[in-house]
Design a protein around this motif. Structure first.
Motif, PDB file in Angstrom:
ATOM      1  N   GLU A   1     -18.924   1.393  -4.642  1.00  0.00           N
ATOM      2  CA  GLU A   1     -19.366   1.019  -5.983  1.00  0.00           C
ATOM      3  C   GLU A   1     -18.935  -0.395  -6.361  1.00  0.00           C
ATOM      4  OE1 GLU A   1     -18.194   3.960  -8.796  1.00  0.00           O
ATOM      5  OE2 GLU A   1     -19.351   5.557  -7.824  1.00  0.00           O
ATOM      6  N   ALA A   2     -18.205  -1.065  -5.485  1.00  0.00           N
ATOM      7  CA  ALA A   2     -17.758  -2.436  -5.744  1.00  0.00           C
ATOM      8  C   ALA A   2     -18.495  -3.406  -4.829  1.00  0.00           C
ATOM      9  CB  ALA A   2     -16.255  -2.552  -5.525  1.00  0.00           C
ATOM     10  N   ASP A   3     -18.588  -4.646  -5.274  1.00  0.00           N
ATOM     11  CA  ASP A   3     -19.230  -5.688  -4.470  1.00  0.00           C
ATOM     12  C   ASP A   3     -18.236  -6.387  -3.553  1.00  0.00           C
ATOM     13  OD1 ASP A   3     -21.989  -5.686  -5.682  1.00  0.00           O
ATOM     14  OD2 ASP A   3     -20.798  -6.056  -7.483  1.00  0.00           O
ATOM     15  N   TYR A   4     -17.014  -6.574  -4.052  1.00  0.00           N
ATOM     16  CA  TYR A   4     -15.960  -7.244  -3.289  1.00  0.00           C
ATOM     17  C   TYR A   4     -14.627  -6.587  -3.621  1.00  0.00           C
ATOM     18  CZ  TYR A   4     -19.515 -10.921  -3.057  1.00  0.00           C
ATOM     19  OH  TYR A   4     -20.679 -11.611  -2.861  1.00  0.00           O
ATOM     20  N   ARG A   5     -13.646  -6.831  -2.761  1.00  0.00           N
ATOM     21  CA  ARG A   5     -12.269  -6.414  -3.014  1.00  0.00           C
ATOM     22  C   ARG A   5     -11.418  -7.658  -3.206  1.00  0.00           C
ATOM     23  NH1 ARG A   5      -8.074  -4.744   0.842  1.00  0.00           N
ATOM     24  NH2 ARG A   5      -9.636  -5.128   2.469  1.00  0.00           N
ATOM     25  N   VAL A   6     -10.400  -7.578  -4.057  1.00  0.00           N
ATOM     26  CA  VAL A   6      -9.530  -8.729  -4.298  1.00  0.00           C
ATOM     27  C   VAL A   6      -8.071  -8.299  -4.239  1.00  0.00           C
ATOM     28  CG1 VAL A   6     -11.170 -10.108  -5.637  1.00  0.00           C
ATOM     29  CG2 VAL A   6      -9.740  -8.413  -6.804  1.00  0.00           C
ATOM     30  N   LYS A   7      -7.215  -9.245  -3.836  1.00  0.00           N
ATOM     31  CA  LYS A   7      -5.774  -9.065  -3.859  1.00  0.00           C
ATOM     32  C   LYS A   7      -5.155 -10.274  -4.549  1.00  0.00           C
ATOM     33  CE  LYS A   7      -3.761  -7.196  -0.190  1.00  0.00           C
ATOM     34  NZ  LYS A   7      -3.447  -5.832  -0.654  1.00  0.00           N
ATOM     35  N   TYR A   8      -4.103 -10.024  -5.319  1.00  0.00           N
ATOM     36  CA  TYR A   8      -3.472 -11.073  -6.120  1.00  0.00           C
ATOM     37  C   TYR A   8      -2.015 -11.249  -5.701  1.00  0.00           C
ATOM     38  CZ  TYR A   8      -7.307  -9.660  -9.295  1.00  0.00           C
ATOM     39  OH  TYR A   8      -8.516  -9.303  -9.851  1.00  0.00           O
ATOM     40  N   PHE A   9      -1.587 -12.500  -5.569  1.00  0.00           N
ATOM     41  CA  PHE A   9      -0.206 -12.794  -5.202  1.00  0.00           C
ATOM     42  C   PHE A   9       0.353 -13.900  -6.085  1.00  0.00           C
ATOM     43  CE2 PHE A   9      -1.843 -10.779  -1.451  1.00  0.00           C
ATOM     44  CZ  PHE A   9      -0.762 -10.161  -0.835  1.00  0.00           C
ATOM     45  N   THR A  10       1.592 -13.711  -6.546  1.00  0.00           N
ATOM     46  CA  THR A  10       2.366 -14.816  -7.113  1.00  0.00           C
ATOM     47  C   THR A  10       3.036 -15.523  -5.931  1.00  0.00           C
ATOM     48  OG1 THR A  10       4.544 -13.775  -7.361  1.00  0.00           O
ATOM     49  CG2 THR A  10       2.877 -13.262  -9.046  1.00  0.00           C
ATOM     50  N   PRO A  11       3.796 -16.596  -6.163  1.00  0.00           N
ATOM     51  CA  PRO A  11       4.504 -17.219  -5.036  1.00  0.00           C
ATOM     52  C   PRO A  11       5.536 -16.303  -4.367  1.00  0.00           C
ATOM     53  CG  PRO A  11       4.288 -18.786  -6.822  1.00  0.00           C
ATOM     54  CD  PRO A  11       3.830 -17.460  -7.365  1.00  0.00           C
ATOM     55  N   THR A  12       5.909 -15.196  -5.035  1.00  0.00           N
ATOM     56  CA  THR A  12       6.966 -14.352  -4.465  1.00  0.00           C
ATOM     57  C   THR A  12       6.551 -12.921  -4.168  1.00  0.00           C
ATOM     58  OG1 THR A  12       7.785 -13.707  -6.662  1.00  0.00           O
ATOM     59  CG2 THR A  12       8.748 -15.695  -5.657  1.00  0.00           C
ATOM     60  N   LYS A  13       5.435 -12.423  -4.747  1.00  0.00           N
ATOM     61  CA  LYS A  13       5.088 -11.022  -4.515  1.00  0.00           C
ATOM     62  C   LYS A  13       3.631 -10.746  -4.861  1.00  0.00           C
ATOM     63  CE  LYS A  13       6.326  -7.798  -7.312  1.00  0.00           C
ATOM     64  NZ  LYS A  13       7.108  -6.820  -8.069  1.00  0.00           N
TER      65      LYS A  13
END
Length: 298
Positions: free
Chosen positions: A58-70
């Motif tokens: 049901e999604a078009d893309y997947r995303v992941k988010y990172f700060t500089p440490t985690k």
């Protein structure tokens, strides 16, 4: 060697070097999570977002988010930066009016709005907001924030709110009280980590700017001393205002929120809160500016 497309995108602004800069990395399928964390550290922005193929049909893309440490579950300004880039630079707006992003907290729909053939903003629908009580002595909190305790506004409760991450919401009496805050970042990071809090978010309805609410956001516990303009925390704030019956639970509410002035990166976002009993719909919108286009060679 691998060439990875990397961008800097200033979100929640129409001006270069305003708002909140996000790293946007388009070739996430070629990267390990270790690669992503190292790239986020190298970019050294509040958050970087990585685009991958979707797992959910049901999604078009997947995303992941990172700060500089985690890694973090969700980031509003990086979502705006990514989808603005896809709509404009990659021309996706010529093919569709929006996309659905698969995140760790669920699917996040994003649409873009056009005027006279130009994209003017992108709007994401955040997950259903929730709140939680949080007990803390006002004097202790004021010491953490570097503000006088009498500048914390007793008209509103100090609570946690969430549209993907937990944010500690602190009501302040006036914009100048927020601007003068000088937090003890080491102590604030320790407290936030102990309670699973992503950011501490100061807000006020009393501002000299042309907006409804003025805010400021500190996130040392996840490696961000101060986040200039944050879609996640302000979305959680809007959900809190609805659930606490501070804004209407019968009619849609439109809020303009300013942030970033205190650190020289002023930005603006708009939020629409659509009533739906205990599950309001929170839509967060803003413009963006692409500032850097590059290739990272691994």
């Amino acid at each position: 060697m691998r060439d990875i497309r990397v961008y800097h995108v200033d979100a929640f602004t129409t001006e270069t070097f305003g708002g909140n800069a996000a790293g946007v990395v388009l070739d996430g399928e070629f990267l390990t999570e270790e690669d992503m964390q190292r790239i986020a550290k190298e970019l050294n922005l509040a958050e970087s977002v990585f685009l991958l193929p979707a797992h959910d049909q049901e999604a078009d893309y997947r995303v992941k988010y990172f700060t500089p440490t985690k890694e973090v579950n969700f980031c509003g300004h990086a979502t705006v930066g990514l989808t603005w880039l896809m709509a404009t630079e990659l021309g996706l707006a010529k093919e569709t009016t929006g996309i659905v992003l698969e995140t760790k907290i669920g699917n996040v729909p994003v649409v873009w709005h056009e005027e006279n053939g130009e994209i003017v903003d992108v709007e994401m629908t955040q997950i259903t907001p929730k709140t939680r009580d949080f007990a803390i002595d006002v004097e202790e909190l004021s010491d953490l924030l570097g503000v006088s305790s009498d500048r914390i506004d007793p008209s509103y409760p100090i609570k946690l709110a969430n549209t993907g991450n937990w944010h500690l919401l602190v009501p302040m009496k006036h914009q100048q009280d927020i601007d003068q805050a000088s937090p003890n970042l080491t102590a604030l990071a320790k407290m936030n980590k102990e309670h699973g809090i992503s950011t501490t978010h100061l807000y006020t309805f009393h501002t000299s700017k042309e907006c409804d609410i003025y805010t400021r956001d500190f996130a040392p516990g996840i490696g961000i001393p101060e986040d200039p303009v944050t879609g996640a925390a302000n979305g959680a704030l809007a959900g809190f205002l609805y659930l606490e019956n501070i804004i209407s639970q019968q009619n849609p509410t439109h809020l303009s929120i300013a942030q970033g002035d205190a650190i020289g990166r002023p930005g603006m976002l708009t939020i629409t809160v659509i009533p739906n009993e205990s599950q309001p719909v929170i839509k967060v919108a803003g413009a963006a500016v692409i500032t850097i286009r590059g290739v990272l060679t691994l």
